[in-house]
Motif scaffolding. Structure first.
Motif, short mmCIF file in Angstrom:
data_model
loop_
_atom_site.label_atom_id
_atom_site.label_comp_id
_atom_site.label_asym_id
_atom_site.label_seq_id
_atom_site.Cartn_x
_atom_site.Cartn_y
_atom_site.Cartn_z
N GLU A 91 2.06 8.47 -7.00
CA GLU A 91 2.51 9.85 -6.87
C GLU A 91 3.67 10.15 -7.81
OE1 GLU A 91 1.94 13.60 -5.14
OE2 GLU A 91 0.77 11.76 -4.93
N GLU A 112 -2.17 9.53 4.87
CA GLU A 112 -3.26 8.86 4.18
C GLU A 112 -3.32 7.37 4.50
OE1 GLU A 112 -2.63 9.58 0.08
OE2 GLU A 112 -2.85 11.76 0.23
N SER A 113 -2.23 6.82 5.04
CA SER A 113 -2.16 5.37 5.27
C SER A 113 -1.99 4.98 6.73
CB SER A 113 -1.00 4.77 4.47
OG SER A 113 -1.13 5.02 3.09
N LEU A 140 8.53 9.58 0.59
CA LEU A 140 7.26 9.79 1.27
C LEU A 140 7.27 11.15 1.98
CD1 LEU A 140 7.00 6.19 2.63
CD2 LEU A 140 5.20 7.27 1.28
N LEU A 143 1.51 12.13 2.49
CA LEU A 143 1.29 10.79 1.94
C LEU A 143 1.17 9.75 3.04
CD1 LEU A 143 3.75 10.75 -1.12
CD2 LEU A 143 1.25 10.91 -1.17
N ASN A 189 2.75 1.30 -3.54
CA ASN A 189 1.80 1.72 -4.58
C ASN A 189 1.48 3.20 -4.50
OD1 ASN A 189 1.66 -0.92 -5.50
ND2 ASN A 189 -0.20 -1.42 -4.35
N ARG A 190 1.43 3.72 -3.27
CA ARG A 190 1.16 5.15 -3.11
C ARG A 190 2.30 5.97 -3.70
NH1 ARG A 190 -0.71 8.82 -3.95
NH2 ARG A 190 -1.92 10.36 -2.83
N ARG A 203 0.83 -1.22 0.00
CA ARG A 203 0.00 0.00 0.00
C ARG A 203 0.86 1.26 0.00
NH1 ARG A 203 -2.20 1.18 6.03
NH2 ARG A 203 -0.91 -0.27 7.21
N LEU A 204 2.02 1.22 0.67
CA LEU A 204 2.90 2.38 0.66
C LEU A 204 3.69 2.47 -0.64
CD1 LEU A 204 4.28 2.56 4.32
CD2 LEU A 204 2.54 4.00 3.24
#
Length: 261
Positions: free
Chosen positions: A146, A158-159, A151, A155, A141-142, A138-139
């Motif tokens: 972006e 959001e997780s 990071l 950002l 992919n974020r 999930r990180l």
């Protein structure tokens, strides 16, 4: 983990800027975070770990009370990452570890303490892009969405929204590198960068030792410290610039006029 012992100012520049060529961009864009320590035997321990005692249990109490008594305007947003950044900046023991994008600023911190000039110094260089390849999907992919390598507090917010969520982030311990908010000129001038471990008890150099190809240790022999320090001062890399204000000015003048021991 690769360890290099440099023998000259010129060799130090070569090692600090090694691997900075980015073929995709056709530019010299390093993907390393740097941290300078005045004693090569020092570990990458956070201020929370150095607190001692049941520090992992105390972490949430420290942060909760900091938030309770700190003025609300010290953070841009009421998020875990903004509060961790501000707390670290103002000296609260946290799991955050300070880094910089600048090898010259890392050199400064490796040579600023003249009482340690009988000890070898070290500059750690960590490839944060490779470190982030080990993050949960999930990180990663974020970051991909972006189009970024790094990071930010936005950002991350959001997780991950609590210390409990950070602790439970991954089955295997992971290191997260992130850019803190520009709270003041000190963060901007030091080209600040930060890291946290998903496990507050994990010392980062132990984690790096278990993941080859991510980190390098560049050892500066004690005999070279005066030369490096004087050349940094001539290049205007000093406390007066990195700690704007009268306290930084006083620290610079005290060191600058101290006799060579």
């Amino acid at each position: 983990m690769e360890t290099v012992v440099i023998q000259s100012w010129e060799e130090l520049q070569e090692e600090l800027f090694a691997f900075s060529w980015n073929e995709d961009l056709r530019r010299f864009r390093s993907r390393f975070a740097f941290r300078g320590l005045s004693d090569a035997d020092y570990r990458l321990e956070t201020t929370l770990i150095r607190l001692g005692g049941p520090y992992a249990e105390l972490e949430r109490h420290l942060l909760r009370n900091f938030k309770k008594y700190a003025h609300t305007k010290v953070v841009e947003r009421d998020s875990l990452w903004h509060w961790l950044s501000v707390a670290q900046h103002y000296g609260l023991p946290t799991r955050v570890l300070d880094w910089t994008y600048s090898p010259f600023i890392a050199m400064h911190f490796a040579t600023a303490n003249i009482e340690k000039y009988d000890k070898d110094a070290v500059i750690w260089a960590v490839n944060y892009v490779k470190a982030h390849e080990l993050l949960p999907d999930r990180l990663r992919n974020r970051l991909m969405l972006e189009g970024a390598n790094v990071l930010t507090v936005e950002l991350l917010s959001e997780s991950i929204n609590s210390l409990a969520e950070l602790d439970a982030l991954a089955a295997d311990k992971v290191a997260i590198f992130f850019e803190p908010p520009s709270i003041d000129d000190r963060i901007v001038n030091q080209y600040a960068f930060c890291s946290v471990m998903s496990d507050p008890t994990m010392v980062l150099d132990d984690w790096l030792a278990n993941h080859t190809g991510i980190a390098r240790k560049i050892i500066i022999p004690a005999a070279l410290k005066w030369e490096i320090r004087d050349k940094l001062d001539q290049g205007n890399v000093n406390e007066r610039v990195l700690f704007p204000g009268l306290d930084g000015l006083s620290r610079w003048l005290k060191r600058h006029y101290s006799p060579r021991l």
